[in-house]
Design a protein around this motif. Structure first.
Motif, PDB file in Angstrom:
ATOM      1  N   MET A   1       0.927  -1.263   0.108  1.00  0.00           N
ATOM      2  CA  MET A   1      -0.022   0.096  -0.084  1.00  0.00           C
ATOM      3  C   MET A   1       0.995   1.246  -0.013  1.00  0.00           C
ATOM      4  SD  MET A   1      -3.092   1.180  -0.319  1.00  0.00           S
ATOM      5  CE  MET A   1      -4.043   2.511   0.445  1.00  0.00           C
ATOM      6  N   GLY A   2       2.070   1.342   1.034  1.00  0.00           N
ATOM      7  CA  GLY A   2       2.771   2.493   0.962  1.00  0.00           C
ATOM      8  C   GLY A   2       3.616   2.622  -0.324  1.00  0.00           C
ATOM      9  N   ARG A   3       3.965   1.523  -0.814  1.00  0.00           N
ATOM     10  CA  ARG A   3       4.680   1.525  -2.145  1.00  0.00           C
ATOM     11  C   ARG A   3       4.066   2.084  -2.984  1.00  0.00           C
ATOM     12  NH1 ARG A   3       9.371  -1.926  -1.850  1.00  0.00           N
ATOM     13  NH2 ARG A   3       9.240  -2.353  -4.047  1.00  0.00           N
ATOM     14  N   ARG A   4       2.664   1.559  -3.372  1.00  0.00           N
ATOM     15  CA  ARG A   4       1.743   2.144  -4.300  1.00  0.00           C
ATOM     16  C   ARG A   4       1.482   3.848  -4.346  1.00  0.00           C
ATOM     17  NH1 ARG A   4      -1.894  -0.484  -7.329  1.00  0.00           N
ATOM     18  NH2 ARG A   4      -0.401  -2.165  -7.516  1.00  0.00           N
ATOM     19  N   ILE A   5       1.306   4.070  -2.904  1.00  0.00           N
ATOM     20  CA  ILE A   5       1.008   5.458  -2.855  1.00  0.00           C
ATOM     21  C   ILE A   5       2.293   6.326  -3.148  1.00  0.00           C
ATOM     22  CG2 ILE A   5       0.490   7.568  -0.851  1.00  0.00           C
ATOM     23  CD1 ILE A   5      -0.827   5.320   0.447  1.00  0.00           C
ATOM     24  N   ALA A   6       3.489   5.898  -2.826  1.00  0.00           N
ATOM     25  CA  ALA A   6       4.534   6.593  -3.051  1.00  0.00           C
ATOM     26  C   ALA A   6       4.682   6.855  -4.657  1.00  0.00           C
ATOM     27  CB  ALA A   6       5.859   5.839  -2.386  1.00  0.00           C
ATOM     28  N   GLN A   7       4.386   5.620  -5.311  1.00  0.00           N
ATOM     29  CA  GLN A   7       4.609   5.742  -6.743  1.00  0.00           C
ATOM     30  C   GLN A   7       3.520   6.508  -7.424  1.00  0.00           C
ATOM     31  OE1 GLN A   7       4.494   1.833  -8.783  1.00  0.00           O
ATOM     32  NE2 GLN A   7       5.759   0.906  -7.325  1.00  0.00           N
ATOM     33  N   ILE A   8       2.433   6.650  -6.887  1.00  0.00           N
ATOM     34  CA  ILE A   8       1.600   7.792  -7.584  1.00  0.00           C
ATOM     35  C   ILE A   8       1.889   8.959  -7.198  1.00  0.00           C
ATOM     36  CG2 ILE A   8      -0.696   8.604  -7.163  1.00  0.00           C
ATOM     37  CD1 ILE A   8      -1.726   5.565  -6.594  1.00  0.00           C
ATOM     38  N   ILE A   9       2.385   9.243  -5.962  1.00  0.00           N
ATOM     39  CA  ILE A   9       2.856  10.908  -5.719  1.00  0.00           C
ATOM     40  C   ILE A   9       4.094  11.119  -6.645  1.00  0.00           C
ATOM     41  CG2 ILE A   9       4.208  11.951  -3.886  1.00  0.00           C
ATOM     42  CD1 ILE A   9       2.514  10.735  -1.982  1.00  0.00           C
ATOM     43  N   CYS A  10       5.084   9.999  -7.043  1.00  0.00           N
ATOM     44  CA  CYS A  10       6.222  10.168  -7.741  1.00  0.00           C
ATOM     45  C   CYS A  10       5.745  10.512  -9.254  1.00  0.00           C
ATOM     46  CB  CYS A  10       7.087   8.894  -7.724  1.00  0.00           C
ATOM     47  SG  CYS A  10       8.321   8.994  -8.728  1.00  0.00           S
ATOM     48  N   PHE A  11       4.829   9.742  -9.746  1.00  0.00           N
ATOM     49  CA  PHE A  11       4.193  10.027 -10.950  1.00  0.00           C
ATOM     50  C   PHE A  11       3.488  11.311 -11.122  1.00  0.00           C
ATOM     51  CE2 PHE A  11       0.542   9.966 -13.916  1.00  0.00           C
ATOM     52  CZ  PHE A  11       1.425   9.809 -14.883  1.00  0.00           C
ATOM     53  N   ALA A  12       2.839  11.824 -10.021  1.00  0.00           N
ATOM     54  CA  ALA A  12       2.014  13.102 -10.155  1.00  0.00           C
ATOM     55  C   ALA A  12       3.125  14.205 -10.153  1.00  0.00           C
ATOM     56  CB  ALA A  12       1.349  13.033  -8.919  1.00  0.00           C
ATOM     57  N   PHE A  13       4.192  14.135  -9.263  1.00  0.00           N
ATOM     58  CA  PHE A  13       5.110  15.353  -9.083  1.00  0.00           C
ATOM     59  C   PHE A  13       5.778  15.172 -10.619  1.00  0.00           C
ATOM     60  CE2 PHE A  13       3.951  16.154  -4.820  1.00  0.00           C
ATOM     61  CZ  PHE A  13       4.310  17.352  -4.612  1.00  0.00           C
ATOM     62  N   GLY A  14       6.178  14.132 -11.014  1.00  0.00           N
ATOM     63  CA  GLY A  14       7.201  14.053 -12.136  1.00  0.00           C
ATOM     64  C   GLY A  14       6.405  14.556 -13.340  1.00  0.00           C
ATOM     65  N   ALA A  15       5.197  14.292 -13.725  1.00  0.00           N
ATOM     66  CA  ALA A  15       4.279  14.706 -14.628  1.00  0.00           C
ATOM     67  C   ALA A  15       4.028  16.215 -14.495  1.00  0.00           C
ATOM     68  CB  ALA A  15       3.111  13.895 -14.629  1.00  0.00           C
ATOM     69  N   LEU A  16       3.783  16.556 -13.517  1.00  0.00           N
ATOM     70  CA  LEU A  16       3.341  18.218 -12.894  1.00  0.00           C
ATOM     71  C   LEU A  16       4.778  18.819 -13.359  1.00  0.00           C
ATOM     72  CD1 LEU A  16       1.517  20.294 -11.585  1.00  0.00           C
ATOM     73  CD2 LEU A  16       2.938  20.026  -9.570  1.00  0.00           C
ATOM     74  N   LEU A  17       5.832  18.498 -12.890  1.00  0.00           N
ATOM     75  CA  LEU A  17       7.087  19.376 -13.119  1.00  0.00           C
ATOM     76  C   LEU A  17       7.857  19.060 -14.592  1.00  0.00           C
ATOM     77  CD1 LEU A  17       8.895  20.921 -11.048  1.00  0.00           C
ATOM     78  CD2 LEU A  17       7.249  19.473 -10.064  1.00  0.00           C
ATOM     79  N   PHE A  18       7.262  18.223 -15.077  1.00  0.00           N
ATOM     80  CA  PHE A  18       7.605  18.111 -16.782  1.00  0.00           C
ATOM     81  C   PHE A  18       6.642  19.053 -17.445  1.00  0.00           C
ATOM     82  CE2 PHE A  18       6.638  16.011 -20.859  1.00  0.00           C
ATOM     83  CZ  PHE A  18       7.890  16.056 -21.332  1.00  0.00           C
ATOM     84  N   ALA A  19       5.474  19.165 -17.091  1.00  0.00           N
ATOM     85  CA  ALA A  19       4.330  20.013 -17.605  1.00  0.00           C
ATOM     86  C   ALA A  19       4.831  21.486 -17.508  1.00  0.00           C
ATOM     87  CB  ALA A  19       2.997  19.560 -17.255  1.00  0.00           C
ATOM     88  N   LEU A  20       5.170  21.873 -16.121  1.00  0.00           N
ATOM     89  CA  LEU A  20       5.249  23.291 -15.822  1.00  0.00           C
ATOM     90  C   LEU A  20       6.511  23.790 -16.539  1.00  0.00           C
ATOM     91  CD1 LEU A  20       4.964  23.013 -11.955  1.00  0.00           C
ATOM     92  CD2 LEU A  20       3.465  24.109 -13.794  1.00  0.00           C
ATOM     93  N   TYR A  21       7.650  22.623 -17.152  1.00  0.00           N
ATOM     94  CA  TYR A  21       8.676  23.353 -17.875  1.00  0.00           C
ATOM     95  C   TYR A  21       8.367  23.932 -19.224  1.00  0.00           C
ATOM     96  CZ  TYR A  21      13.190  23.060 -20.313  1.00  0.00           C
ATOM     97  OH  TYR A  21      14.244  23.585 -20.852  1.00  0.00           O
ATOM     98  N   PHE A  22       7.144  23.436 -19.782  1.00  0.00           N
ATOM     99  CA  PHE A  22       6.754  23.980 -21.031  1.00  0.00           C
ATOM    100  C   PHE A  22       5.800  25.364 -20.965  1.00  0.00           C
ATOM    101  CE2 PHE A  22       7.883  19.610 -21.705  1.00  0.00           C
ATOM    102  CZ  PHE A  22       8.877  19.794 -22.575  1.00  0.00           C
ATOM    103  N   SER A  23       5.459  25.765 -19.519  1.00  0.00           N
ATOM    104  CA  SER A  23       4.740  26.725 -19.507  1.00  0.00           C
ATOM    105  C   SER A  23       5.333  28.159 -18.894  1.00  0.00           C
ATOM    106  CB  SER A  23       3.643  26.492 -18.446  1.00  0.00           C
ATOM    107  OG  SER A  23       2.548  27.549 -18.078  1.00  0.00           O
ATOM    108  N   GLN A  24       4.893  29.256 -19.563  1.00  0.00           N
ATOM    109  CA  GLN A  24       5.486  30.441 -19.100  1.00  0.00           C
ATOM    110  C   GLN A  24       4.536  31.269 -18.121  1.00  0.00           C
ATOM    111  OE1 GLN A  24       8.457  32.036 -19.577  1.00  0.00           O
ATOM    112  NE2 GLN A  24       9.272  30.095 -20.609  1.00  0.00           N
ATOM    113  N   HIS A  25       3.448  30.727 -18.001  1.00  0.00           N
ATOM    114  CA  HIS A  25       2.422  31.257 -17.034  1.00  0.00           C
ATOM    115  C   HIS A  25       3.095  31.648 -15.651  1.00  0.00           C
ATOM    116  CE1 HIS A  25      -1.207  32.252 -14.846  1.00  0.00           C
ATOM    117  NE2 HIS A  25      -1.870  32.420 -16.105  1.00  0.00           N
TER     118      HIS A  25
END
Lengths: 207, 204
Positions: A1-25
Motif C-alpha cells: 500500500m505504502g509503495r503504491r502511494i509513493a509511486q502515485i506521488i512520484c508520478f504526479a510530481f514528475g508529470a507536473l514538473l515536466f508539464a510546468l517546464y513548457f509553461s511561461q504562465h
C-alpha cells in the motif's frame, strides 16, 4: 500500500514538473520555483537533521561497545562544539564559530585534498607507462596539459602550448561532448523509467 | 603568538602524518574533521535554510503553504521506527518524482541537444579547405558514442570505430588527469607554504 502511494506521488510530481517546464504562465513559474527551490531545500535541510541524528546514534552505540571509542568521542565533541559556539556567540565575522571554521576545518580539509597529490603521483609513477598506443595518447595528453598549464609555460616552446590547446579544444572536447550526450540520454531514460514506475529501486525493500 | 595558526599547523601535520602510515594522530584529526564539518553544515543549514526559508516566513509572514515541505520533511523522521518507516517514502517520492520531471527536458536540452548542435557545423572553411578541427570533433563525438554502444558486439566497422573512439577518450582522460594533478599540487604547495611561512616561520 505504502509503495503504491509513493509511486502515485512520484508520478504526479514528475508529470507536473515536466508539464510546468513548457509553461511561461506566472503561476506555473512560481509553482516550479516553489517546488524545485523551496521544497527541495527545506526537505534536504530536514533530511540533514535526520542524518545528523543517525550519525550521533551510530557513534553512541559504538562508544557503548568500545569500538574506536576515543575517535568516536572526538567526532561527537566536534559536532557538538559548532552548534554550541553558534548559539552562544553567533556565526558572524570573527566569532568563535568562524574561528573554528578558519583554523580547524579549512586547514584539515585542504590538507586532505592535498594529500591526494602524493597518491596521484605514486599511482601515475606505477601506472603511467606507454605500453600501448591508447596509453601513449593518454600520457602525451597529460604531459601536454602539465607542461603548458604550469609554471613551465614560459619555458616550453610555443608549439607545445599550441598543441596542448588544440588537444584540449578538439579531440579531448569531442570525447567530453560524447560523454555528456550519453549522460543526457541516460538521465532521460532513467527519469522516464522512474516516473512511469518501471524503475522502483528508490522505494527500497519492505524488510 | 597566534593560537589559531599553531592549531591549524598541528592539525595539518597530523593529516600529513598519514603519508607515513595510519596512526592515532591522523585518526584523531580525521574524526575531528568529520565532527566539525557536520556541525558546521548543520549550523549553516539551520540558519540559511530552515530559519530563512521556513520558520521565519511561516511564523512572521504567515506563508502557510510552507507547511507542506515542513510536513514532508518531518515524515523523513519516520525512518527511525520500523512502523513509521514507510512514511519516509512520501518525501522521497516528491524529491525523486519532481527531480525526474525536471531532468527530462533539462537534460535533453543542456546535455544532448546543445552538445549535438555544437558538434554539427560547416566542415569546409570559406577558402574551400577542410576544417581539420571540426572534422576531428565530429569524428571524435561519433566514434566515442560508438564505443559506448553495447547493444551489438564491437566487430568489423563498429569495432574499428569504437577503437578510434578509445583514442579520443584517452586524450580526454589525459587532459583531465593533467588538470587534476595540477589542482592537487597547487593545494599541496599552499599547505607546505603555510607550514613553512606561517607555522614554522622558516620563510617570509
Amino acid at each position: 500500500m505504502g509503495r503504491r502511494i509513493a509511486q502515485i506521488i512520484c508520478f504526479a510530481f514528475g508529470a507536473l514538473l515536466f508539464a510546468l517546464y513548457f509553461s511561461q504562465h506566472p503561476t506555473a513559474r512560481s509553482l516550479n520555483t516553489a517546488v524545485m527551490i523551496d521544497y527541495w531545500q527545506i526537505i534536504f535541510a530536514i533530511t540533514l537533521l535526520v542524518g545528523v541524528i543517525s550519525f550521533v546514534r551510530i557513534n553512541l552505540s559504538n562508544i557503548r561497545r568500545g569500538d574506536n571509542r576515543p575517535y568516536r568521542i572526538i567526532s561527537l565533541v566536534g559536532l557538538a562544539v559548532m552548534p554550541i559556539l553558534a548559539i552562544i556567540w553567533g556565526i558572524k565575522g570573527n566569532s568563535p564559530f568562524m574561528w573554528m571554521f578558519e583554523y580547524v576545518q579549512v586547514p584539515m580539509q585542504s590538507t586532505v585534498f592535498a594529500l591526494l597529490a602524493f597518491f596521484v603521483a605514486s599511482a601515475s609513477f606505477r601506472g603511467f607507462r606507454a605500453r600501448s598506443a591508447p596509453a601513449a595518447v593518454l600520457l602525451t595528453a597529460a604531459l601536454l596539459t602539465l607542461t603548458s598549464r604550469s609554471s613551465l609555460e614560459g619555458i616550453v616552446p610555443q608549439f607545445i602550448t599550441e598543441a596542448a590547446d588544440w588537444v584540449r579544444g578538439n579531440p579531448s572536447m569531442a570525447a567530453r561532448r560524447a560523454i555528456l550526450i550519453g549522460i543526457g540520454l541516460g538521465s532521460l531514460t532513467t527519469s522516464l523509467r522512474v516516473i512511469l514506475g518501471i524503475e522502483r529501486t528508490w522505494l527500497g525493500s519492505d524488510k | 603568538m597566534d593560537w589559531g595558526v599553531i592549531i591549524a599547523g598541528l592539525l595539518t601535520l597530523a593529516i600529513f602524518s598519514f603519508l607515513y602510515r595510519d596512526n592515532p594522530a591522523y585518526k584523531m584529526a580525521e574524526s575531528l574533521l568529520i565532527g566539525v564539518s557536520i556541525g558546521y553544515f548543520l549550523v549553516i543549514t539551520w540558519t540559511n535554510t530552515l530559519m530563512d526559508l521556513l520558520f521565519v516566513p511561516l511564523t512572521q509572514d504567515a506563508k502557510w503553504p510552507l507547511i507542506i515541505p515542513l510536513a514532508l520533511g518531518v515524515m523523513m523522521f519516520g525512518r527511525f521506527h520500523k512502523r513509521t518507516a514507510p512514511l519516509s517514502r512520501i518525501p522521497i517520492a516528491v524529491l525523486i518524482g519532481s527531480g525526474a520531471g525536471v531532468a527530462i527536458p533539462a537534460m535533453l536540452e543542456a546535455r544532448t541537444l546543445r552538445q549535438i548542435s555544437a558538434t554539427v557545423g560547416p566542415l569546409v572553411t570559406e577558402s574551400g579547405l577542410p576544417d581539420i578541427s571540426l572534422i576531428a570533433v565530429l569524428v571524435g563525438v561519433l566514434t566515442t558514442l560508438v564505443y559506448f554502444y553495447f547493444s551489438r558486439e564491437h566487430k568489423g566497422a563498429l569495432g574499428g570505430a569504437a577503437k578510434v573512439g578509445t583514442y579520443f577518450l584517452m586524450s580526454f582522460f589525459g587532459t583531465t588527469f593533467g588538470y587534476t594533478v595540477m589542482s592537487r599540487m597547487s593545494t599541496l604547495i599552499g599547505r607546505v607554504e603555510f607550514l613553512l611561512s606561517d607555522f614554522l616561520r622558516l620563510t617570509q
